[in-house]
Design a protein around this motif. Structure first.
Motif, PDB file in Angstrom:
ATOM      1  N   ARG A   1       0.831  -1.215   0.000  1.00 48.69           N
ATOM      2  CA  ARG A   1       0.000   0.000   0.000  1.00 48.69           C
ATOM      3  C   ARG A   1       0.863   1.262   0.000  1.00 48.69           C
ATOM      4  O   ARG A   1       0.535   2.239  -0.682  1.00 48.69           O
ATOM      5  CB  ARG A   1      -0.920  -0.025   1.233  1.00 48.69           C
ATOM      6  CG  ARG A   1      -1.814   1.178   1.343  1.00 48.69           C
ATOM      7  CD  ARG A   1      -2.941   1.119   0.323  1.00 48.69           C
ATOM      8  NE  ARG A   1      -3.795   2.281   0.510  1.00 48.69           N
ATOM      9  CZ  ARG A   1      -4.319   2.966  -0.483  1.00 48.69           C
ATOM     10  NH1 ARG A   1      -4.113   2.592  -1.722  1.00 48.69           N
ATOM     11  NH2 ARG A   1      -5.076   4.004  -0.246  1.00 48.69           N
ATOM     12  N   THR A   2       1.960   1.246   0.723  1.00 45.60           N
ATOM     13  CA  THR A   2       2.844   2.411   0.780  1.00 45.60           C
ATOM     14  C   THR A   2       3.376   2.739  -0.606  1.00 45.60           C
ATOM     15  O   THR A   2       3.369   3.905  -1.021  1.00 45.60           O
ATOM     16  CB  THR A   2       4.003   2.159   1.763  1.00 45.60           C
ATOM     17  OG1 THR A   2       3.469   1.833   3.045  1.00 45.60           O
ATOM     18  CG2 THR A   2       4.894   3.373   1.876  1.00 45.60           C
TER      19      THR A   2
ATOM     20  N   LEU B   1       0.689   4.312  -2.725  1.00 42.57           N
ATOM     21  CA  LEU B   1       0.412   5.705  -2.358  1.00 42.57           C
ATOM     22  C   LEU B   1       1.528   6.638  -2.834  1.00 42.57           C
ATOM     23  O   LEU B   1       1.253   7.753  -3.281  1.00 42.57           O
ATOM     24  CB  LEU B   1       0.220   5.820  -0.847  1.00 42.57           C
ATOM     25  CG  LEU B   1      -1.076   5.220  -0.319  1.00 42.57           C
ATOM     26  CD1 LEU B   1      -1.070   5.164   1.204  1.00 42.57           C
ATOM     27  CD2 LEU B   1      -2.277   6.019  -0.817  1.00 42.57           C
TER      28      LEU B   1
ATOM     29  N   ALA C   1       0.196  10.529  -3.150  1.00 40.76           N
ATOM     30  CA  ALA C   1      -0.740  10.806  -2.059  1.00 40.76           C
ATOM     31  C   ALA C   1      -0.092  11.757  -1.066  1.00 40.76           C
ATOM     32  O   ALA C   1       1.108  12.048  -1.137  1.00 40.76           O
ATOM     33  CB  ALA C   1      -1.125   9.494  -1.383  1.00 40.76           C
ATOM     34  N   SER C   2      -0.864  12.209  -0.114  1.00 44.06           N
ATOM     35  CA  SER C   2      -0.342  13.121   0.904  1.00 44.06           C
ATOM     36  C   SER C   2       0.686  12.398   1.767  1.00 44.06           C
ATOM     37  O   SER C   2       0.650  11.174   1.926  1.00 44.06           O
ATOM     38  CB  SER C   2      -1.474  13.651   1.781  1.00 44.06           C
ATOM     39  OG  SER C   2      -1.948  12.635   2.640  1.00 44.06           O
TER      40      SER C   2
ATOM     41  N   GLU D   1       0.856  12.429   4.902  1.00 40.07           N
ATOM     42  CA  GLU D   1       0.154  11.818   6.027  1.00 40.07           C
ATOM     43  C   GLU D   1      -0.353  10.428   5.657  1.00 40.07           C
ATOM     44  O   GLU D   1      -0.198   9.478   6.421  1.00 40.07           O
ATOM     45  CB  GLU D   1      -1.002  12.704   6.474  1.00 40.07           C
ATOM     46  CG  GLU D   1      -1.722  12.175   7.694  1.00 40.07           C
ATOM     47  CD  GLU D   1      -2.848  13.096   8.154  1.00 40.07           C
ATOM     48  OE1 GLU D   1      -3.625  12.653   9.005  1.00 40.07           O
ATOM     49  OE2 GLU D   1      -2.948  14.243   7.673  1.00 40.07           O
ATOM     50  N   GLU D   2      -0.952  10.292   4.476  1.00 40.28           N
ATOM     51  CA  GLU D   2      -1.458   8.988   4.041  1.00 40.28           C
ATOM     52  C   GLU D   2      -0.315   7.990   3.864  1.00 40.28           C
ATOM     53  O   GLU D   2      -0.424   6.831   4.279  1.00 40.28           O
ATOM     54  CB  GLU D   2      -2.210   9.122   2.711  1.00 40.28           C
ATOM     55  CG  GLU D   2      -3.532   9.826   2.791  1.00 40.28           C
ATOM     56  CD  GLU D   2      -4.148   9.980   1.416  1.00 40.28           C
ATOM     57  OE1 GLU D   2      -5.180   9.316   1.166  1.00 40.28           O
ATOM     58  OE2 GLU D   2      -3.593  10.742   0.595  1.00 40.28           O
ATOM     59  N   ILE D   3       0.765   8.448   3.245  1.00 42.36           N
ATOM     60  CA  ILE D   3       1.922   7.574   3.026  1.00 42.36           C
ATOM     61  C   ILE D   3       2.503   7.145   4.367  1.00 42.36           C
ATOM     62  O   ILE D   3       2.833   5.974   4.571  1.00 42.36           O
ATOM     63  CB  ILE D   3       2.981   8.273   2.152  1.00 42.36           C
ATOM     64  CG1 ILE D   3       2.420   8.534   0.754  1.00 42.36           C
ATOM     65  CG2 ILE D   3       4.254   7.425   2.070  1.00 42.36           C
ATOM     66  CD1 ILE D   3       3.279   9.447  -0.113  1.00 42.36           C
ATOM     67  N   SER D   4       2.606   8.088   5.289  1.00 45.53           N
ATOM     68  CA  SER D   4       3.163   7.805   6.611  1.00 45.53           C
ATOM     69  C   SER D   4       2.319   6.770   7.351  1.00 45.53           C
ATOM     70  O   SER D   4       2.853   5.838   7.957  1.00 45.53           O
ATOM     71  CB  SER D   4       3.255   9.096   7.420  1.00 45.53           C
ATOM     72  OG  SER D   4       3.766   8.855   8.700  1.00 45.53           O
ATOM     73  N   GLU D   5       1.009   6.925   7.305  1.00 41.78           N
ATOM     74  CA  GLU D   5       0.113   5.984   7.983  1.00 41.78           C
ATOM     75  C   GLU D   5       0.247   4.581   7.388  1.00 41.78           C
ATOM     76  O   GLU D   5       0.310   3.596   8.118  1.00 41.78           O
ATOM     77  CB  GLU D   5      -1.332   6.463   7.891  1.00 41.78           C
ATOM     78  CG  GLU D   5      -1.630   7.668   8.756  1.00 41.78           C
ATOM     79  CD  GLU D   5      -3.025   8.238   8.532  1.00 41.78           C
ATOM     80  OE1 GLU D   5      -3.828   7.645   7.783  1.00 41.78           O
ATOM     81  OE2 GLU D   5      -3.309   9.301   9.126  1.00 41.78           O
ATOM     82  N   ALA D   6       0.304   4.504   6.066  1.00 40.00           N
ATOM     83  CA  ALA D   6       0.456   3.199   5.410  1.00 40.00           C
ATOM     84  C   ALA D   6       1.808   2.588   5.763  1.00 40.00           C
ATOM     85  O   ALA D   6       1.898   1.389   6.049  1.00 40.00           O
ATOM     86  CB  ALA D   6       0.307   3.347   3.899  1.00 40.00           C
TER      87      ALA D   6
END
Length: 127
Positions: free
Chosen positions: A87-88, A91, A96-97, A99-104
């Motif tokens: 997923r990373t 993204l 992607a943002s 934040e989204e990349i960091s969360e993944a």
């Protein structure tokens, strides 16, 4: 480059001799590559110090580089090291943002990438 050398000197002895970071330093790699290696190996203090130096443009030629260039460069380096089906990676490819990349990244166990992006997000919040 003087600041780069000073940062490396301050971490002398704390970088494992069998690490990618040590090998990058030994072959004369630049601050961005050394920082990426350090981050991937969990040497967050070194990676953060080098990241800050790169962000300010002091490590290479005193010409500040936009933060977005530094972040994009780091993301490309990490992207090359992770499987395309995670997923990373998807993204990053989709731009992607952070934040989204960091969360993944955190959910997939890519803690060094998540830590690096958290530092970037904190830095942006301080500006």
């Amino acid at each position: 480059m003087e600041l780069f050398k000073q940062i490396l000197a301050s971490f002398e002895g704390s970088i494992p001799n069998d690490s990618k970071t040590f090998a990058a330093i030994a072959r004369g790699a630049g601050p961005e590559e050394v920082s990426a290696c350090a981050a991937s190996e969990g040497l967050h203090a070194l990676a953060g110090a080098l990241f800050e130096a790169c962000e300010e443009g002091l490590a290479q030629d005193d010409a500040p580089r936009p933060l977005s260039d530094v972040v994009d460069s780091r993301l490309r380096e990490f992207r090359e090291q992770i499987p395309p089906d995670c997923r990373t990676a998807q993204l990053i490819d989709a731009k992607a943002s952070l934040e989204e990349i960091s969360e993944a990244a955190e959910s997939e166990g890519l803690h060094s990438l998540a830590a690096l992006l958290a530092e970037v997000e904190q830095g942006r919040g301080a500006d």
